[in-house]
Enzyme design. Structure first.
Site, PDB file in Angstrom:
ATOM      1  N   GLU A 232      41.188  40.481  48.956  1.00 29.13           N
ATOM      2  CA  GLU A 232      42.315  41.209  49.541  1.00 29.13           C
ATOM      3  C   GLU A 232      41.921  42.358  50.465  1.00 29.13           C
ATOM      4  O   GLU A 232      42.576  42.567  51.499  1.00 29.13           O
ATOM      5  CB  GLU A 232      43.208  41.756  48.422  1.00 29.13           C
ATOM      6  CG  GLU A 232      43.952  40.696  47.647  1.00 29.13           C
ATOM      7  CD  GLU A 232      44.562  41.265  46.382  1.00 29.13           C
ATOM      8  OE1 GLU A 232      43.802  41.711  45.502  1.00 29.13           O
ATOM      9  OE2 GLU A 232      45.799  41.280  46.285  1.00 29.13           O
TER      10      GLU A 232
ATOM     11  N   ALA B  43      29.299  41.729  40.777  1.00 28.60           N
ATOM     12  CA  ALA B  43      30.275  41.485  41.840  1.00 28.60           C
ATOM     13  C   ALA B  43      31.558  42.288  41.631  1.00 28.60           C
ATOM     14  O   ALA B  43      31.906  42.650  40.503  1.00 28.60           O
ATOM     15  CB  ALA B  43      30.623  39.990  41.891  1.00 28.60           C
TER      16      ALA B  43
END
Lengths: 291, 164, 757
Positions: free
Chosen positions: C716, C711
């Protein structure tokens, strides 16, 4: 922020209370504007007279030639009323862009009119329908045309203790249509930068304008009818050219301010565009009816 | 102080509350009755987190004077379902991933419920749902999954209504 | 374990806190109350820059129901701050912005507290203010006359009104400009943007008999809040306990101390619990918004549109205190470099003080501002050179093994894939389907913030596991993601993982819910804890099953060895009787990659960890008369490395883009003469459901080496590209770039008018 809240059972009782506690009394209906104004310390009434539950003032009634909206009619009731889906669509279009459903479920059209905000969305459509108000007060009942009722930003010709009970307007003749347009930075939850309502009637068998009523909000100290633009159109062929000129005349007639929402120049430009577009929409709608 | 008694039915239970005239319905629900699922933010009817149902219709409790709802019936998020018996909207919000921080969700669900209840059995379009929930701001989700959830719940409610 | 065989990770499972949130049972900090609690309110400056000659609280103190009033004179004189220790709880001898805290009152009701504020008399003597950041660079006025005495991180370079100045220099930019085919120079500006969380910042504080203060609040960083509070209260950190009941959104706006210190100080003063909650007005005048910025960008290209050199400067307006401004400004330099190979770079960031609200770290700080400038300029250049903007990007994007701006090596690079997928999805081949309609594209890269995470995991006698983390679930689903990793590793179901609330007294340290790091870092800590638990369970099972540890595996909630097996629940019960229970501590830290320090000066984040790559494409229409933008479609292709829970990744993308659309088109805190003109949600315009199109997410999985199952950080990036992508699409539709955020209909209409005349 300290007041008493009174809950009269009848209009007469309400007027009595208002007289008794004048000048520190104020009527409140849905409260969606009043409570915010109190919290922002813009107003400081000592007595609020709750008229929201007064009986008989929330109905929309239809006669052969007119409609009457009780002053306590909610926006959402206007918005969902089957009678306003045709030539009176201006009412639905304006009602459906006031706040969110939550506000429209409780805010009243009478409240919106009495507030007399320059940007009140429901005033231009009623001006375009040449609506009148029924008013009850200590001296009895009277009627006044809406255009004579609002005299300045936040100011009306209501006398102390008077209460608006209903709003009336005549049904439109054949070959009429209405439209409402609003501009804001977002597509919902906006105070209009400019809003425009138009009501157009064509001559029986031509495409000339028989009657035109335009009303413009948020571009002057009060919502207003640009009479020059209206007058110009009478007898003119309805279409791009005449509508554009009407828009130009309407823009000339307004006196917008610059604020955090928009500049005066942008508002003026919008008036021209939106008047033209509102009229064009009316014309399209009349043509659809014709078919 | 000019306190008065308010009679109010909240989620089917009768309450008598001593209130001050300037208290809003939101204050009464949160501070006096303890319905903390009704949230508090802008206090100017701009964000919708305070939405409850007043006699079945979604309203912003933050700008409604409690004294004005004497005798009315109010439904909060606690009144439409609980963890063991979720309302189809609550179920769909979880399933569709419509919940992030969750602070707007009680108001969002009640806004949607009020809208769906206007026309029982309706299956509104996504645009109609979008319009109906526009008075409730969500900063987390971008609304897509909330619209998914309302559409899913509407389908299920319509289906179960048709069966009955 | 190979990812496609995962049973829990990678699946669209419902979040662990969903039922509580849809039923109203989830308790948020705003819902928290204590018996006998007082209500605190803060008096705020009505002047933008002024000496405070006198504060008279006597009238307020005498009011019935007022239990305590504090001003700067009543508290330890401490300056705190992240990069620069320039911040005080209250204005000291001078007010530095309208909204600056002057005093705080605790009273038995909010209304009394409010009336008491009105009764405090403050005498000001106005000082000349500085509102324009460029003027502040030149001015002789000092917003912090004693700036030299402030402590700061050693890396931060300061000078007068400059709170931080960083540089990235690669190659010889001047030489490249001199021999370039063409050189372009543009100026961009962006506005103050509020994070817009729906739950205001709120804290309730109470001191116990042992002198320990507990603060129930909605911070994203409980440990940072604990440290800062300890400084402000002049106490050892162990005497400050921060706990987060629940939090209604953060988006970076709740990283730094907000109202916690007011609550704690008032509670100390009154010896009563005190709750302080920001009002909407305070949120918009005195919270921690995204900084306004000015970007000047100069780019040299060859005939084919290859980037030869870029130089430029970002000026970040910090407001009255540095806040995260120096870091934010510095991060902009990496964003301005972009996911591009560029021969030479000469970038400078300047964080500057002005007499406006101090600003913070809203989601992808600096990302949208720098990307707006950088990516709009790419389109401007492409247009001038007659190149397809997509093609221009593809000619310049980094490939596997290319160096990044700090000299680090780009690994698991997916930028080309993201660009192509976003372009395909939006129908890039037909960019101007009709007049007034256009398509735009923009891309970026972004870091996965480092910092360490610790977790405790214990196995309960029913076979479930309890996860204790110091990371707050701020709504993203990050902790559900970490729990999925834990469940996967322990062969449990997600519903077997109980997640506790965050309490600095009980939870292991976590660097906090910030920087797209929570699932990544807490997930890694869960991997470590699971590995330790497996070791403990296998050892115990070895005795029970009489089987060798090497043969053991976890399967379906059992330890299995050949045809023998024992349930995890049974092992937990056995361990309770004799071994004190199955419990493990897992930790994780993602070390910064190697880089070339000669390229990067005075930069608090000189190199990015585990970057992600992404591209956004938008199809929109512009009303040719009014300038109003209608977004028809919006597509995001984002590399998340490995999608631990695709539903919540889409949620991050959809929500981030919605915030980006707000920044692009409607949101700004408007200042006039030092006052905020729109300090309410009527005129601070966050997108409603009517303003956000159905965001289409394309999840790209290009595994990282460092994250759980590969991952990368997710949260953001989605808000970085919207302003640029939308700006470029507006330009495609109208021929002009507004160059200034928000790109309101009025600005677009004005730009079109200039173009036509």
């Amino acid at each position: 922020m300290s007041f008493d809240l009174h809950r009269p059972a009848t209009v007469t009782e309400a007027i009595d209370l208002a007289q008794r506690f004048a000048p520190t009394a104020r009527y409140v209906a849905g409260g969606t504007d009043t409570v915010i104004q109190i919290n922002r310390k813009k107003i400081d009434p000592a007595h609020l007279i709750d008229v929201a539950c007064l009986p008989g003032l929330s109905e929309i009634t239809e006669t052969t030639d007119a409609f009457t909206l009780g002053a306590l009619t909610k926006y959402r009731s206007v918005e969902t009323h089957p009678a306003f889906r045709g030539d009176l669509r201006v009412l639905v279009e304006a009602a459906s862009v006031v706040g969110g459903h939550q506000v429209r479920n409780i805010a009243t059209i009478g409240g919106n009119i009495v507030n007399a905000s320059p940007a009140a969305d429901f005033v231009p459509p009623l001006l375009a329908l040449d609506a009148s108000l029924d008013i009850t007060g200590p001296q009895g009942r009277r009627s006044v045309a809406l255009r004579d009722f609002i005299v300045g930003p936040g100011r009306t010709n209501l006398s102390p203790a008077e209460i608006v009970t209903s709003i009336r307007f005549a049904k439109l003749p054949a070959r009429s249509a209405t439209a409402f347009l609003k501009e804001g930075r977002r597509r919902a939850m906006e105070i209009s930068i400019v809003c425009v309502a138009a009501c157009l009637t064509l001559e029986a068998s031509t495409s000339r304008c028989a009657s035109v009523r335009l009303a413009i909000g948020a571009a002057s100290p009060t919502a207003f009818r640009p009479e020059q633009a209206e007058g110009y159109l009478i007898g003119k062929p309805a279409g791009k050219e005449s509508f554009a000129e009407a828009g130009r005349l309407a823009a000339e007639a307004c006196s917008p301010i610059s604020d955090v929402r928009a500049s005066a120049g942008y508002r003026r430009g919008l008036v021209a565009v939106m008047v033209e577009r509102a009229l064009t929409t009316c014309l399209q709608r009349i043509r659809e009816q014709d078919q | 102080m000019n306190r008065k008694i308010l009679n109010i039915v909240v989620n089917g239970e009768s309450h008598q509350v001593l209130i001050e005239p300037h208290w809003t319905l939101l204050q009464v629900l949160r501070n006096e009755i303890g319905m903390m699922g009704t949230k508090e933010n802008c206090l100017e009817a701009e964000c919708g987190v305070c939405t409850v149902l007043l006699d079945g219709k979604a309203i912003n409790s933050c700008i409604l004077l409690a004294a004005q709802v004497e005798g009315c019936s109010v439904t909060t998020i606690e009144g439409i379902g609980d963890p063991e018996h979720l309302h189809p909207l609550q179920e769909a919000f979880i399933e569709c991933g419509a919940v992030q921080c969750g602070y707007c969700i009680p108001g969002m669900i009640l806004t949607a419920k009020s809208f769906l209840d206007e026309n029982p059995g309706c299956r509104p379009s996504r645009d109609e749902i979008r319009e109906a929930i526009a008075g409730t701001l969500c900063r987390c989700t971008g609304y897509r999954k909330i619209i998914d959830a309302v559409a899913t719940a509407a389908d299920r409610i319509a289906l179960s209504g048709a069966k009955q | 374990m190979s990812a496609h065989t995962h049973r829990v990770a990678g699946h669209r499972l419902p979040r662990r806190d969903g039922v509580g949130k849809v039923t109203g049972k989830h308790v948020y900090a705003a819902d928290f109350k204590l018996p006998g609690m007082l209500y605190g309110r803060v008096l705020r400056s009505t002047r933008a820059h002024a000496l405070i000659k006198k504060i008279d609280t006597s009238r307020a103190a005498a009011m019935a129901g007022v239990r305590g009033i504090i001003t700067s004179a009543d508290i330890p004189q401490i300056r705190y701050g992240t990069a620069v220790r320039d911040t005080t709880v209250f204005a000291t001898d001078r007010a530095l912005f309208t909204g600056h805290a002057i005093a705080a009152v605790a009273a038995t009701s909010l209304e009394i507290a409010e009336r008491a504020l009105a009764a405090i008399e403050v005498e000001y003597e106005d000082l000349p203010p500085l509102f324009d950041p460029e003027e502040a660079l030149k001015s002789d006025i000092r917003i912090h006359p004693d700036w030299e005495t402030y402590k700061a991180l050693p890396i931060i370079s300061r000078n007068r009104n400059i709170a931080g100045q960083a540089r990235i220099r690669v190659g010889d930019a001047e030489a490249a400009f001199a021999k370039a085919h063409k050189v372009y120079e543009h100026r961009f500006s962006t506005a103050l943007q509020h994070p817009g969380y729906t739950e205001p910042r709120v804290a309730t504080a109470d001191w116990d008999a042992n002198g320990i203060v507990t603060v129930w609040c909605n911070t994203q960083l409980p440990f940072d809040t604990q440290t800062t509070l300890a400084e402000i209260l002049d106490l050892p950190a162990a005497r400050v306990r921060v706990t987060v009941p629940g939090i209604g959104g953060g988006f970076g706006g709740k990283l730094r101390i907000g109202v916690e210190h007011f609550a704690a100080l008032l509670a100390r003063k009154t010896a009563r619990p005190v709750k302080v909650m920001s009002t909407s007005e305070e949120e918009l005048t005195a919270a921690l918004p995204r900084q306004a910025s000015i970007v000047l960008l100069k780019t040299a290209v060859d005939k084919e549109g290859h980037l030869l050199a870029r130089s430029g400067r970002i000026i970040v307006d910090c407001g009255a205190y540095a806040g995260s401004g120096p870091g934010t400004a510095a991060i902009a330099l990496q964003v301005m470099a972009g996911p591009y190979k560029t021969g030479a770079l000469a970038f400078e960031s300047i964080a500057v003080y002005t007499n406006k609200v101090h600003s913070g770290s809203f989601r992808a700080p600096a990302g949208p501002m720098a990307n707006f400038a950088m990516e709009c300029q790419i389109d401007m250049i492409a247009k001038d050179l007659g190149l397809d903007p997509l093609e221009m990007r593809l000619r310049n994007v980094v490939k596997e093994g290319d160096p990044g701006p700090s000299g680090e090596i780009h690994r698991s690079v997916s930028i080309e894939e993201c660009l192509r997928k976003a372009a395909d999805a939006i129908g890039w081949h037909d960019r101007n389907p009709e007049p007034g309609r256009g398509k735009g594209i923009a891309c970026s890269w972004w870091m996965t913030t480092g910092g360490s995470s610790g977790v405790y995991v214990k196995i309960n006698p029913d076979g479930s596991a309890t996860l204790v983390s110091g990371a707050v679930e701020i709504g993203t689903g990050a902790i559900t993601g970490a729990a999925q990793v834990l469940a996967e590793e322990l062969s449990l179901d997600l519903t077997d993982i109980n997640v506790t609330g965050v309490d600095t007294q009980a939870a292991p340290f976590d660097f906090g819910a910030q920087g797209s790091r929570t699932t990544f870092s807490v997930g890694n800590a869960c991997l470590a804890a699971a590995s330790e638990l497996r070791r403990q369970m296998f050892e115990l099972a070895a005795k029970q099953l009489e089987a060798p540890i090497e043969d053991m595996k976890l399967q379906d909630k059992h330890v299995v060895a050949g045809n023998k097996s024992i349930s995890i629940a049974e092992l937990a019960r056995i361990s309770r009787l004799a071994g004190g229970g199955l419990i493990a501590h897992g930790t994780a830290i993602s070390p910064a990659p190697a880089y070339d320090p000669t390229r990067v000066q005075n930069h608090p984040l000189p190199v990015w960890n585990t970057p992600s790559y992404h591209a956004h494409a938008v199809d929109l229409s512009v009303d040719q008369a009014t300038g109003k933008v209608t977004i028809n479609r919006y597509v995001v292709a984002q590399d998340v490395g490995y999608a631990i829970n695709p539903t919540y990744i889409e949620g991050q993308i959809e929500g981030g883009v919605a915030q980006g659309i707000g920044q692009a088109l409607s949101e700004e805190i408007v200042y006039q003469d030092g006052c905020v003109m729109n300090a309410n949600l009527t005129d601070y315009k966050m997108p409603t459901a009517m303003d956000v199109p159905e965001i289409e997410s394309i999840i790209v999985e290009c595994r990282s080496a460092a994250g759980p199952y590969g991952a990368k950080g997710v949260g953001e990036p989605p808000c970085i590209e919207p302003p640029a992508a939308i700006g470029n699409a507006i330009a495609a539709a109208t021929g002009c770039w507004p160059n200034s955020l928000p790109m309101t209909a009025e600005k677009i209409a004005a730009a079109m008018q200039v173009q036509h005349s």
